[in-house]
Design an enzyme around this catalytic site. Structure first.
Site, PDB file in Angstrom:
ATOM      1  N   TYR A  54      29.221 -36.655 -18.643  1.00 21.77           N
ATOM      2  CA  TYR A  54      27.866 -36.729 -19.685  1.00 21.77           C
ATOM      3  C   TYR A  54      26.723 -37.092 -18.667  1.00 21.77           C
ATOM      4  O   TYR A  54      26.148 -38.227 -18.075  1.00 21.77           O
ATOM      5  CB  TYR A  54      28.358 -37.595 -20.833  1.00 21.77           C
ATOM      6  CG  TYR A  54      26.837 -37.689 -21.558  1.00 21.77           C
ATOM      7  CD1 TYR A  54      27.457 -36.806 -22.274  1.00 21.77           C
ATOM      8  CD2 TYR A  54      26.197 -38.557 -21.506  1.00 21.77           C
ATOM      9  CE1 TYR A  54      25.996 -36.859 -23.511  1.00 21.77           C
ATOM     10  CE2 TYR A  54      25.165 -38.418 -22.430  1.00 21.77           C
ATOM     11  CZ  TYR A  54      24.555 -37.427 -23.345  1.00 21.77           C
ATOM     12  OH  TYR A  54      23.874 -37.286 -23.828  1.00 21.77           O
ATOM     13  N   ASP A  99      23.928 -40.227 -11.241  1.00 25.19           N
ATOM     14  CA  ASP A  99      22.887 -40.549 -12.607  1.00 25.19           C
ATOM     15  C   ASP A  99      22.851 -42.124 -13.499  1.00 25.19           C
ATOM     16  O   ASP A  99      24.361 -42.190 -13.822  1.00 25.19           O
ATOM     17  CB  ASP A  99      23.680 -39.923 -14.350  1.00 25.19           C
ATOM     18  CG  ASP A  99      23.315 -39.857 -15.798  1.00 25.19           C
ATOM     19  OD1 ASP A  99      22.227 -40.877 -15.059  1.00 25.19           O
ATOM     20  OD2 ASP A  99      23.607 -39.146 -15.946  1.00 25.19           O
ATOM     21  N   LYS A 146      17.539 -45.185 -20.817  1.00 31.13           N
ATOM     22  CA  LYS A 146      18.415 -45.987 -21.488  1.00 31.13           C
ATOM     23  C   LYS A 146      18.011 -47.501 -21.601  1.00 31.13           C
ATOM     24  O   LYS A 146      16.678 -47.758 -21.436  1.00 31.13           O
ATOM     25  CB  LYS A 146      20.000 -46.648 -21.039  1.00 31.13           C
ATOM     26  CG  LYS A 146      19.980 -45.181 -21.351  1.00 31.13           C
ATOM     27  CD  LYS A 146      21.032 -45.283 -22.403  1.00 31.13           C
ATOM     28  CE  LYS A 146      21.893 -44.347 -22.612  1.00 31.13           C
ATOM     29  NZ  LYS A 146      23.228 -43.285 -21.793  1.00 31.13           N
ATOM     30  N   TYR A 148      24.382 -37.285 -33.827  1.00 29.22           N
ATOM     31  CA  TYR A 148      25.850 -37.929 -33.753  1.00 29.22           C
ATOM     32  C   TYR A 148      26.449 -38.162 -34.845  1.00 29.22           C
ATOM     33  O   TYR A 148      27.427 -38.379 -35.147  1.00 29.22           O
ATOM     34  CB  TYR A 148      26.153 -38.520 -31.988  1.00 29.22           C
ATOM     35  CG  TYR A 148      25.996 -37.991 -30.507  1.00 29.22           C
ATOM     36  CD1 TYR A 148      27.108 -37.143 -30.360  1.00 29.22           C
ATOM     37  CD2 TYR A 148      24.986 -37.555 -30.159  1.00 29.22           C
ATOM     38  CE1 TYR A 148      26.895 -36.838 -28.867  1.00 29.22           C
ATOM     39  CE2 TYR A 148      25.374 -36.872 -29.148  1.00 29.22           C
ATOM     40  CZ  TYR A 148      26.045 -36.753 -28.731  1.00 29.22           C
ATOM     41  OH  TYR A 148      26.137 -35.498 -27.332  1.00 29.22           O
TER      42      TYR A 148
HETATM   43  C1  LIG Z   1      22.695 -41.587 -21.780  1.00 30.01           C
HETATM   44  C2  LIG Z   1      22.940 -40.867 -21.433  1.00 30.01           C
HETATM   45  C3  LIG Z   1      22.399 -40.107 -20.966  1.00 30.01           C
HETATM   46  C4  LIG Z   1      21.369 -39.273 -21.734  1.00 30.01           C
HETATM   47  O1  LIG Z   1      20.457 -39.932 -21.538  1.00 30.01           O
HETATM   48  P1  LIG Z   1      19.043 -39.874 -22.827  1.00 30.01           P
HETATM   49  O2  LIG Z   1      18.418 -40.895 -22.872  1.00 30.01           O
HETATM   50  O3  LIG Z   1      20.473 -40.189 -24.361  1.00 30.01           O
HETATM   51  O4  LIG Z   1      18.781 -37.675 -23.237  1.00 30.01           O
HETATM   52  C5  LIG Z   1      21.976 -39.181 -19.566  1.00 30.01           C
HETATM   53  N1  LIG Z   1      23.563 -39.622 -18.277  1.00 30.01           N
HETATM   54  C6  LIG Z   1      23.751 -41.090 -18.940  1.00 30.01           C
HETATM   55  C7  LIG Z   1      25.320 -41.104 -18.192  1.00 30.01           C
HETATM   56  C8  LIG Z   1      23.751 -41.423 -19.934  1.00 30.01           C
HETATM   57  O5  LIG Z   1      24.633 -42.156 -20.381  1.00 30.01           O
END
Ligand SMILES: *Cc1c(COP(=O)(O)O)cnc(C)c1O
Length: 431
Positions: free
Chosen positions: A143, A235, A264, A16
């Protein structure tokens, strides 16, 4: 002194990052709690938890010791024929706290692969069942990651523009705002028996600008979708692990998801690991004598033992009283700061001040469009770095998301740098 910077420029491509306008990357040599140290001894407060992953602070000795001990015993093993204690222990622990009736854990590598698996599981579930449901539903401004499936279910915009024609079709609806629920249902109604799944970031849409939305509305939408047998995929890659003030964002909601994705902060921000958990009902459709009903998905490092012990260690730290105190400390300081921000909002310097749990966000008012390419992002990070704080805006959206171990003093320092930026630049008429 500049050796690392030069070699970095020569050999490395950063994520990025607009190459022509990027300042040289700063070599970081160590981290302790909320502080990052560069090779010249400069300190930076990590105001966004190193891209939202770090919750206990840097250099956590407890997690480090667990990883080291595991590395001496078993660093990695293929996860088809074999299993191991860290994977089993972590799965059991997660299942006991996840918001919903989940029964199986599927390990992946990161957030993007966790959502990929969730989408693949949902689509194959309906194929295994023998139903033609194929459509996917998602929210505008969502996202879900950077791989192709994850991009397909994400907002079509600057991140995805180069791949637009390679992404599969998804139907996007607005997030609930407390008034639009009937119109959202009406949009789903048209194809309701064709939808395989709905994927959503509960309560907080992170990467598209820290957008927060209505919990009651989401709850009614989930009730409706579940009633139509549409698989609901939460998610929680970002929202898990107390980001929203509770263990999971799903803990704010009465209606639970059928699939949940984590990554994360799962390992406390130490190792890459993803998880996709599903209900027994979904898993059951993959249990068959028919081999074509297998989920043909896996990664070389599936359930890596080091990542699993890191997640278990993080989990143990979460159970401690100091942890919750840290979360509460961040929340209450943010609440206090949001009052100050509201005064700046009245002067029209900034807008949309909002907070959920340990995250506070707002937009800087500029003549530019409110988007990722907004000029604010060029000056904001360098300004903060000069003052010893690391923050990264998304266009003109500024947000603060610190590790929970951050001290009150460090938080106040972040706030004062943010206010300085707003005032200084408005005086200079920089935008
Ligand atoms: C960061 C993120 C992802 C992607 O995770 P990566 O470990 O960066 O591939 C997917 N969904 C959400 C809600 C995110 O914040």
């Amino acid at each position: 002194m500049d050796r690392l910077r030069e070699k970095d420029e020569e050999f490395i491509w950063h994520p990025y990052t607009h190459i022509n306008s990027k300042p040289a990357a700063i070599p970081i040599v160590k981290g302790k709690n909320a502080i990052l140290y560069d090779e010249n001894g400069n300190k930076y407060i990590d105001g966004i938890s190193s891209w939202w992953v770090n919750i206990h602070g840097h250099g956590n000795k407890y997690i480090a010791r667990k990883i080291y001990a595991q590395a001496k015993k078993l660093e990695q093993v293929i996860f088809t024929a074999f299993t191991h204690e860290p994977a089993v222990e972590l799965a059991e622990k997660l299942l006991s706290v996840l918001p919903g009736n989940f029964s199986k854990i599927f390990y992946t590598d990161d957030g993007s692969t966790a959502t990929e698996v969730a989408i693949k599981l949902s689509l194959q579930y309906w194929k295994n069942v023998g139903d033609k449901r194929k459509k996917v539903l998602a929210f505008h401004n969502s996202y879900h990651g950077d791989t192709f499936g994850a991009m397909s279910v994400s907002e079509r915009g600057i991140y995805t523009a180069a791949f637009e024609d390679k992404l599969f079709d998804v139907i996007f609806i607005d997030t609930p705002d407390g008034k639009n629920i009937e119109s959202l249902k009406a949009e789903v109604e048209k194809y309701k028996s064709e939808f395989a799944c709905f994927i959503y970031e509960p309560l907080l849409q992170g990467a598209e600008g820290m957008k927060m939305y209505n919990a009651d509305g989401l709850n009614s939408l989930l009730v409706y979708l579940k009633n139509e047998r549409i698989i609901c995929i939460a998610d929680e890659v970002l929202t898990g692990f107390y980001r929203t003030g509770k263990f999971f964002a799903g803990d704010h909601l009465e209606t639970k998801a059928d699939i949940i994705c984590l990554s994360k902060a799962l390992t406390g921000g130490t190792m890459a690991l993803g998880v996709t958990a599903c209900t027994e009902q979904i898993f059951a459709e993959f249990v068959s004598d028919d081999k074509t009903k297998t989920l043909f998905h896996g990664h070389s490092f599936t359930a890596n033992p080091l990542a699993c012990v890191a997640a278990i260690a993080s989990f143990e730290l979460i159970q401690k009283k100091e942890f919750i105190k840290g979360v509460e400390n961040v929340i209450s300081h943010h609440q206090h700061f949001s009052k100050k921000l509201q005064r700046l909002e009245k002067k029209n310097y900034i807008k949309n001040v909002r907070q959920i749990g340990t995250i506070i966000a707002f937009e800087i008012c500029t003549a530019d469009k409110d988007d990722y390419l907004n000029n604010v992002s060029k000056s904001f990070s360098p300004f903060c770095l000069r003052k010893g704080v690391y923050l990264r805006s998304m266009g003109n959206t500024i947000y603060i998301m610190p590790p929970y171990c951050i001290t009150s003093r460090e938080l106040k320092k972040i706030y004062s740098v943010v206010v300085d930026f707003i005032e200084y630049h408005l005086k200079e008429n920089a935008f």
